[in-house]
Design an enzyme around this catalytic site. Structure first.
Site, PDB file in Angstrom:
ATOM      1  N   HIS A   1      70.550 148.893  77.309  1.00  0.00           N
ATOM      2  CA  HIS A   1      70.532 148.649  75.881  1.00  0.00           C
ATOM      3  C   HIS A   1      70.314 150.144  75.167  1.00  0.00           C
ATOM      4  CE1 HIS A   1      66.196 149.387  75.497  1.00  0.00           C
ATOM      5  NE2 HIS A   1      66.015 148.774  76.539  1.00  0.00           N
TER       6      HIS A   1
ATOM      7  N   HIS B   1      56.964 153.149  76.658  1.00  0.00           N
ATOM      8  CA  HIS B   1      56.661 152.830  75.453  1.00  0.00           C
ATOM      9  C   HIS B   1      55.594 153.818  74.712  1.00  0.00           C
ATOM     10  CE1 HIS B   1      58.643 148.738  74.502  1.00  0.00           C
ATOM     11  NE2 HIS B   1      59.446 149.426  75.297  1.00  0.00           N
TER      12      HIS B   1
ATOM     13  N   GLU C   1      67.779 145.017  72.004  1.00  0.00           N
ATOM     14  CA  GLU C   1      67.057 144.608  72.940  1.00  0.00           C
ATOM     15  C   GLU C   1      65.532 144.706  72.894  1.00  0.00           C
ATOM     16  OE1 GLU C   1      64.373 144.566  76.763  1.00  0.00           O
ATOM     17  OE2 GLU C   1      64.863 146.063  75.114  1.00  0.00           O
ATOM     18  N   GLU C   2      65.137 145.709  72.101  1.00  0.00           N
ATOM     19  CA  GLU C   2      63.663 145.876  71.871  1.00  0.00           C
ATOM     20  C   GLU C   2      62.974 144.955  70.794  1.00  0.00           C
ATOM     21  OE1 GLU C   2      61.909 148.058  73.441  1.00  0.00           O
ATOM     22  OE2 GLU C   2      63.162 149.670  74.178  1.00  0.00           O
TER      23      GLU C   2
ATOM     24  N   ASP D   1      63.531 154.672  77.645  1.00  0.00           N
ATOM     25  CA  ASP D   1      63.525 153.158  77.778  1.00  0.00           C
ATOM     26  C   ASP D   1      64.438 153.117  76.502  1.00  0.00           C
ATOM     27  OD1 ASP D   1      63.697 150.531  77.369  1.00  0.00           O
ATOM     28  OD2 ASP D   1      61.662 150.483  76.841  1.00  0.00           O
TER      29      ASP D   1
ATOM     30  N   ASP E   1      66.876 148.982  83.413  1.00  0.00           N
ATOM     31  CA  ASP E   1      66.065 149.242  82.420  1.00  0.00           C
ATOM     32  C   ASP E   1      64.886 149.888  83.144  1.00  0.00           C
ATOM     33  OD1 ASP E   1      64.441 149.328  79.990  1.00  0.00           O
ATOM     34  OD2 ASP E   1      65.151 147.246  79.439  1.00  0.00           O
TER      35      ASP E   1
END
Length: 400
Positions: free
Chosen positions: A71, A323, A222-223, A188, A243
């Site tokens: 993504h 994250h 995607e997030e 990410d 990922d």
């Protein structure tokens, strides 16, 4: 066949991707970048209405195709309200803690142009609040965005052209070190996209042939859980997601080699596809480890939840502080790219997957026999480490 990955190309693509802001909902620019690069590599990208990308590299057969997906969207924030002091209240885009937002430099995307600013805790001045700086709770209600413009009120901020709903992109703070470590926000999944582009480049450069069409998919939401829900076509039988893995205490992921995910919060990944990836790592001598993620979902989950009857698996590059203030090592990126390219050219051994529905003939099997066990002698120090390894049991044959 082992396909060499151009490490310089991979890292150059990662640098370029990290320089493009792309929080979920504001991905047009990165979609254009990826589409242009795919065309340069010789593929013909197709875009959905909102910008998810599909580029098909033709193989020997169309049906029973494989998909490889990453993504392009990242975490970010959105303006929730304009405060009386002219600063901005925020809500997150994607799931991430305000702990990692404090101090971030940002770009605000308004309909009238961009603005710069900083996300600060509500009590940001030590000279004013003293110990209260340390006791302020962590959370999005306890931060605000200070705009680098002359504004001291709601009216003045609105006069600038900033309004509720505007997108806020978080600066990456990217640093590539000579020892191979890479520090940056949004690894990410910008790193996953760079891995896919590097695998495509390697396949094109070597003229590698694949047994079926390979659908290279780049998703844009995607997030927020949407991911690959609407870009998977009926020809696809199996999908490999690329990922980040979570390198943290209690996890088996690593910043080196490939981390093969066995399960995430949505359940186990496909047994046969995952086993195939492990066997490819062993055959190609690609370092790997396995892991299970408790608080994690990916494009694989969104595809299955959308009703696509496909086999799914997840391969990851280990990210420390995912994250948050993320870090990876280039060794993992190259390792995953090697596995992705090896998967693309590997034989298809589950022939019945060509059809969405078929009889039990040719259906897969999983091991059920009791493993052979030898005598364990852990107290005999004269045995070498190799001799101390447990004897691997016989396994029932699988179609893969």
């Amino acid at each position: 066949m082992t396909i060499d990955i151009d490490e310089d190309y991979l890292l150059d693509q990662l640098k370029a991707l990290l320089s493009i802001n792309s929080p979920t909902g504001y991905t047009d620019q990165v979609v254009i970048h990826c589409s242009n690069e795919l065309e340069r590599l010789g593929l013909k990208p197709e875009l959905t209405r909102r910008g998810a990308i599909r580029a098909v590299r033709q193989g020997s057969r169309r049906k029973g195709a494989r998909a490889i997906v990453a993504h392009v969207d990242t975490l970010g924030a959105q303006v929730k309200a304009i405060k009386e002091n002219g600063r901005l209240e925020l809500v997150p885009i994607g799931h991430w803690s305000a702990r990692f937002a404090e101090g971030a430099r940002v770009t605000i995307y308004s309909y009238h142009g961009t603005f710069r600013g900083t996300i600060l805790p509500l009590k940001a001045s030590g000279h004013t609040f003293n110990d209260e700086v340390d006791t302020l709770p962590v959370g999005w209600p306890y931060v605000e965005l200070r705009i680098d413009a002359i504004t001291r009120s709601t009216a003045e901020t609105k006069a600038l052209g900033i309004d509720v709903g505007d997108t806020v992109a978080i600066d990456t703070g990217t640093e590539f070190l000579d020892n191979g470590f890479i520090n940056s926000r949004h690894l990410d999944d910008k790193a996953g996209v760079a891995i896919m582009l590097a695998a495509i480049e390697a396949l094109e450069r070597t003229g590698a042939r694949t047994p079926v069409d390979t659908h290279w998919l780049f998703t844009i939401a995607e997030e927020v859980g949407v991911g690959a829900s609407s870009v998977v076509s009926a020809e696809i039988a199996s999908m490999l997601t690329v990922d980040n893995g979570t390198t943290a205490p209690g996890q088996n992921s690593s910043e080196f080699g490939v981390t093969v995910a066995m399960a995430d919060q949505t359940g186990p990944f496909d047994y046969h596809l995952t086993r195939k990836l492990v066997e490819l790592c062993e055959e190609k001598r690609i370092p790997y480890q396995k892991d299970v993620f408790r608080y994690y979902r990916s494009d694989s989950a969104s595809a299955l939840e959308a009703g696509h009857d496909i086999r799914t698996a997840l391969v990851t590059f280990g990210v420390d502080a995912s994250h948050g203030y993320e870090r990876i090592h280039k060794h993992a990126l190259v390792s995953v790219a090697q596995l992705v390219s090896a998967f693309a050219v590997s034989p298809v051994l589950i022939g019945r997957d060509v059809n969405e529905l078929s009889s039990v003939k040719g259906f897969t099997t999983q091991p059920t026999e009791e493993a052979e066990q030898g005598l364990a002698e852990p107290l005999i120090k004269s045995r070498t480490p190799e001799q101390q390894r447990p004897i691997r049991g016989k396994q029932s044959p699988s179609v893969v």
